[in-house]
Every structure is written in C-alpha cells, then in structure tokens.
Design a protein around this motif. Structure first.
Motif, PDB file in Angstrom:
ATOM      1  N   ALA A 171       0.830  -1.207   0.000  1.00 42.01           N
ATOM      2  CA  ALA A 171       0.000   0.000   0.000  1.00 42.01           C
ATOM      3  C   ALA A 171       0.864   1.256   0.000  1.00 42.01           C
ATOM      4  CB  ALA A 171      -0.925  -0.008   1.218  1.00 42.01           C
ATOM      5  N   LEU A 172       1.981   1.211   0.697  1.00 40.28           N
ATOM      6  CA  LEU A 172       2.912   2.349   0.704  1.00 40.28           C
ATOM      7  C   LEU A 172       3.502   2.567  -0.684  1.00 40.28           C
ATOM      8  CD1 LEU A 172       4.481   4.503   2.331  1.00 40.28           C
ATOM      9  CD2 LEU A 172       6.213   2.735   2.779  1.00 40.28           C
ATOM     10  N   ALA A 173       3.914   1.499  -1.325  1.00 42.53           N
ATOM     11  CA  ALA A 173       4.490   1.603  -2.669  1.00 42.53           C
ATOM     12  C   ALA A 173       3.467   2.125  -3.673  1.00 42.53           C
ATOM     13  CB  ALA A 173       5.030   0.243  -3.106  1.00 42.53           C
ATOM     14  N   TRP A 174       2.206   1.802  -3.476  1.00 41.59           N
ATOM     15  CA  TRP A 174       1.135   2.228  -4.382  1.00 41.59           C
ATOM     16  C   TRP A 174       0.662   3.657  -4.123  1.00 41.59           C
ATOM     17  CZ3 TRP A 174      -2.967  -2.190  -5.218  1.00 41.59           C
ATOM     18  CH2 TRP A 174      -2.350  -3.276  -5.855  1.00 41.59           C
ATOM     19  N   GLY A 175       1.024   4.228  -2.977  1.00 41.07           N
ATOM     20  CA  GLY A 175       0.493   5.531  -2.603  1.00 41.07           C
ATOM     21  C   GLY A 175      -0.830   5.467  -1.879  1.00 41.07           C
ATOM     22  N   LEU A 176      -1.252   4.262  -1.518  1.00 38.15           N
ATOM     23  CA  LEU A 176      -2.490   4.100  -0.753  1.00 38.15           C
ATOM     24  C   LEU A 176      -2.293   4.569   0.685  1.00 38.15           C
ATOM     25  CD1 LEU A 176      -5.405   3.075  -0.601  1.00 38.15           C
ATOM     26  CD2 LEU A 176      -4.529   0.755  -0.371  1.00 38.15           C
ATOM     27  N   VAL A 177      -1.082   4.398   1.217  1.00 41.99           N
ATOM     28  CA  VAL A 177      -0.728   4.976   2.507  1.00 41.99           C
ATOM     29  C   VAL A 177       0.512   5.851   2.320  1.00 41.99           C
ATOM     30  CG1 VAL A 177      -1.687   3.006   3.747  1.00 41.99           C
ATOM     31  CG2 VAL A 177       0.763   3.096   3.332  1.00 41.99           C
ATOM     32  N   ASP A 178       0.722   6.754   3.252  1.00 37.31           N
ATOM     33  CA  ASP A 178       1.808   7.723   3.150  1.00 37.31           C
ATOM     34  C   ASP A 178       2.989   7.393   4.055  1.00 37.31           C
ATOM     35  OD1 ASP A 178       0.408   9.940   1.450  1.00 37.31           O
ATOM     36  OD2 ASP A 178      -1.035   9.346   2.994  1.00 37.31           O
ATOM     37  N   GLU A 179       2.756   6.545   5.042  1.00 35.60           N
ATOM     38  CA  GLU A 179       3.825   6.162   5.962  1.00 35.60           C
ATOM     39  C   GLU A 179       3.431   4.864   6.633  1.00 35.60           C
ATOM     40  OE1 GLU A 179       5.996   7.854  10.038  1.00 35.60           O
ATOM     41  OE2 GLU A 179       4.751   9.193   8.831  1.00 35.60           O
ATOM     42  N   VAL A 180       4.414   4.006   6.876  1.00 36.33           N
ATOM     43  CA  VAL A 180       4.213   2.799   7.678  1.00 36.33           C
ATOM     44  C   VAL A 180       4.998   2.975   8.968  1.00 36.33           C
ATOM     45  CG1 VAL A 180       4.528   0.301   7.829  1.00 36.33           C
ATOM     46  CG2 VAL A 180       3.843   1.343   5.662  1.00 36.33           C
ATOM     47  N   ALA A 181       4.333   2.778  10.094  1.00 30.53           N
ATOM     48  CA  ALA A 181       4.958   2.964  11.404  1.00 30.53           C
ATOM     49  C   ALA A 181       4.636   1.774  12.287  1.00 30.53           C
ATOM     50  CB  ALA A 181       4.440   4.249  12.062  1.00 30.53           C
ATOM     51  N   PRO A 182       5.546   1.408  13.198  1.00 30.90           N
ATOM     52  CA  PRO A 182       5.246   0.305  14.123  1.00 30.90           C
ATOM     53  C   PRO A 182       3.938   0.555  14.863  1.00 30.90           C
ATOM     54  CG  PRO A 182       7.530   1.003  14.335  1.00 30.90           C
ATOM     55  CD  PRO A 182       6.858   2.015  13.455  1.00 30.90           C
ATOM     56  N   LEU A 183       3.238  -0.519  15.151  1.00 30.12           N
ATOM     57  CA  LEU A 183       1.930  -0.402  15.786  1.00 30.12           C
ATOM     58  C   LEU A 183       1.979   0.456  17.042  1.00 30.12           C
ATOM     59  CD1 LEU A 183      -1.049  -1.257  15.781  1.00 30.12           C
ATOM     60  CD2 LEU A 183      -0.379  -3.311  17.048  1.00 30.12           C
ATOM     61  N   ALA A 185       3.848   2.874  17.721  1.00 31.54           N
ATOM     62  CA  ALA A 185       4.128   4.285  17.433  1.00 31.54           C
ATOM     63  C   ALA A 185       3.143   4.878  16.437  1.00 31.54           C
ATOM     64  CB  ALA A 185       5.553   4.430  16.901  1.00 31.54           C
ATOM     65  N   LEU A 186       2.116   4.117  16.071  1.00 31.60           N
ATOM     66  CA  LEU A 186       1.235   4.513  14.973  1.00 31.60           C
ATOM     67  C   LEU A 186       0.548   5.848  15.240  1.00 31.60           C
ATOM     68  CD1 LEU A 186      -0.211   3.819  12.280  1.00 31.60           C
ATOM     69  CD2 LEU A 186      -1.965   2.674  13.664  1.00 31.60           C
ATOM     70  N   ARG A 187      -0.112   5.969  16.363  1.00 31.49           N
ATOM     71  CA  ARG A 187      -0.851   7.199  16.630  1.00 31.49           C
ATOM     72  C   ARG A 187       0.095   8.381  16.822  1.00 31.49           C
ATOM     73  NH1 ARG A 187      -6.386   5.968  20.005  1.00 31.49           N
ATOM     74  NH2 ARG A 187      -6.994   4.106  18.833  1.00 31.49           N
ATOM     75  N   GLU A 188       1.245   8.127  17.402  1.00 34.67           N
ATOM     76  CA  GLU A 188       2.237   9.192  17.559  1.00 34.67           C
ATOM     77  C   GLU A 188       2.655   9.739  16.198  1.00 34.67           C
ATOM     78  OE1 GLU A 188       6.851   9.715  19.153  1.00 34.67           O
ATOM     79  OE2 GLU A 188       5.707   7.904  19.639  1.00 34.67           O
ATOM     80  N   ARG A 189       2.891   8.842  15.233  1.00 38.54           N
ATOM     81  CA  ARG A 189       3.315   9.276  13.907  1.00 38.54           C
ATOM     82  C   ARG A 189       2.170   9.985  13.170  1.00 38.54           C
ATOM     83  NH1 ARG A 189       7.133  11.110  13.420  1.00 38.54           N
ATOM     84  NH2 ARG A 189       6.911  11.010  11.142  1.00 38.54           N
ATOM     85  N   ALA A 190       0.954   9.477  13.322  1.00 36.10           N
ATOM     86  CA  ALA A 190      -0.189  10.149  12.700  1.00 36.10           C
ATOM     87  C   ALA A 190      -0.371  11.549  13.288  1.00 36.10           C
ATOM     88  CB  ALA A 190      -1.451   9.318  12.875  1.00 36.10           C
ATOM     89  N   HIS A 191      -0.221  11.652  14.605  1.00 35.14           N
ATOM     90  CA  HIS A 191      -0.344  12.956  15.260  1.00 35.14           C
ATOM     91  C   HIS A 191       0.769  13.890  14.809  1.00 35.14           C
ATOM     92  CE1 HIS A 191      -0.220  16.027  18.429  1.00 35.14           C
ATOM     93  NE2 HIS A 191      -1.492  15.734  18.645  1.00 35.14           N
TER      94      HIS A 191
END
Length: 258
Positions: A171-183, A185-191
């Motif tokens: 999904a990251l390679a396709w542009g479906l998501v913009d970043e992959v983060a460890p579970l 740290a997920l909300r921290e990275r989204a924030h």
C-alpha cells in the motif's frame, strides 16, 4: 457536550483526535457515520482545531458494513445503504485536513472511510481490501471514484476485481498509505503528521486543500448514486445470497452468474 458512546474526541494543541470504538469490528452504520460527520463538522467550525487524526480502537480499523448478519446494515435490504452514503458525502465535505491511523483491516466501506482522510499512516498489520465481488456485490461508499483517484485506475481495478488484501508495504508503494509505522508508534506518527500540517497558516491550508479536492464531495455524491443502483440490482441475485453464505462459512463462493 457529551459524545456518542462509539466516538471520543481529544485535543492536543491544534490537533484533535477522533476515535471510533464500536467493538468488535468497528462496522460502519448510518448512526456511526452520522455521529462522526457531526463531530468532524464541529471541529470544522472550531478555530482551535487545525487538523484531525481519525483512528479506531481494537484490532481492525474498520471491517466495513455488516452485510451478513440480520442486525447489520444489510439486514434491512437496501434501505439502509442510501442514508449511509448521504453520511459519506458529509464526511468528504469536511474542510480541515484529516490523517487516518490505520492499525488493522480496512475492509469495504472501512477502506472507503480510510480514504475520507487526506493521508494514511498504517501499521505493518494493516490490510486494505475492496472485497465486494467476493460477496457478489458492487463497490460502494464512493470507492469507485476515490480509489482510482488515489492509486490509479489499473491498481484500483486490480483491487476491485480480485478482492485481494493489500498489505501495508505494498500500500505504501502504491500511494495508498503515506507512511508505515510500528503499531506501538502509529498514533504518535499520525499525530506528528497532523501537527506538521497544523503549524502552518490555517486559512492557507484550508484554501489549498479546497483547491486540490474541492470537487470530491460532489463526485462522491454522484458516484454513490450509481453504486447504489448497481448494488440494488446485484442484491437480489443468487450470487449475492451465495456470497453472504460463503462469508458466513469462511469459504470461497461458488457463483453461477445469476
């Protein structure tokens, strides 16, 4: 003001976090989408909010619409689908930028919900699926407009016609998501992404976003009307009944084209 039980809203500086909590699968419903649109509308009108994180509790991000159980949105035939799509249009009408934190499965209308956001930060455990054809059904929630717009026609068609699950790295390679983060740290990275947006001039951010995607809500309204029409045709077929049974029995469908 009190919030619905299946939603919570918290604030950190100029960033608001809206969490869906509708266990066990965070299935969409007209009520949930209406309440979500209401909350996002309030944040739209709040000058103290400049960006929004959309997330959910539990293992799946959103398992879509429950078309199988009598208690789900499919239990009342097609009568619950059009009101659901009315709420989808409201969600796409939100003017402030949204970052989705996707921790698990985003399936069907759950994928559509993830695409309401401007950006998606995903955990490695995230899976993205438009599995409508496995149910003998037509895609909905405006996905036939929003998904090709994001990842291109060819990849969207691949997802729609195979119903395959797309993992976070693909999904990251396709542009479906913009970043992959460890579970963890997920909300921290989204924030962090939302805060990076929120530190900029808010009127300029909203104006730029409107220029880039100002037609999306109107396009989703038109596309959901077509999707609903096709879904109504397919819902009375033998293949749809078989698709529902197959999902309940956790097996591939045996379809006959009727």
């Amino acid at each position: 003001m009190s919030k619905p039980d299946h939603l919570s809203v918290t604030r950190d500086g100029f960033v608001a976090t809206v969490e869906i909590n509708r266990p066990p699968n965070n299935h969409v419903s007209v009520e949930l989408m209406r309440d979500l649109a209401d909350e996002l509308g309030k944040l739209d009108a709040d000058n103290g909010c400049r960006a929004i994180v959309l997330c959910s509790a539990g293992k799946p991000f959103c398992a879509g619409a429950d078309l199988v159980s009598p208690q789900g949105i499919g239990g009342s035939g097609m009568s619950g689908i059009a009101p659901l799509y009315d709420q989808a249009v409201r969600l796409f009408s939100v003017e402030k930028p949204v970052v989705a934190a996707v921790q698990g499965a985003a399936v069907g209308a759950g994928l559509g919900l993830a695409l309401v956001a401007d950006f998606r930060v995903a955990a490695p455990e995230a899976r993205f699926t438009a599995n409508f054809v496995k149910l003998g059904f037509h895609p909905g929630f405006g996905l036939t407009y929003t998904l090709p717009r994001l990842i291109g026609h060819q990849r969207a068609e691949l997802m729609f016609l195979t119903g395959r699950r797309i993992k976070a790295d693909e999904a990251l390679a396709w542009g479906l998501v913009d970043e992959v983060a460890p579970l963890e740290a997920l909300r921290e990275r989204a924030h962090a992404l939302a805060a990076e947006i929120a530190e900029n001039a808010p009127l300029a951010v909203v104006a730029t976003r409107k220029t880039l995607r100002g037609e999306v809500a109107a396009a989703v309204r038109a596309q959901t009307a077509h999707e609903h029409e096709q879904q109504a045709i397919l819902r009375v077929t033998e293949d749809f009944a078989e698709g529902v049974r197959a999902v309940q029995e956790r097996r591939p469908g045996v379809f006959v084209g009727r």
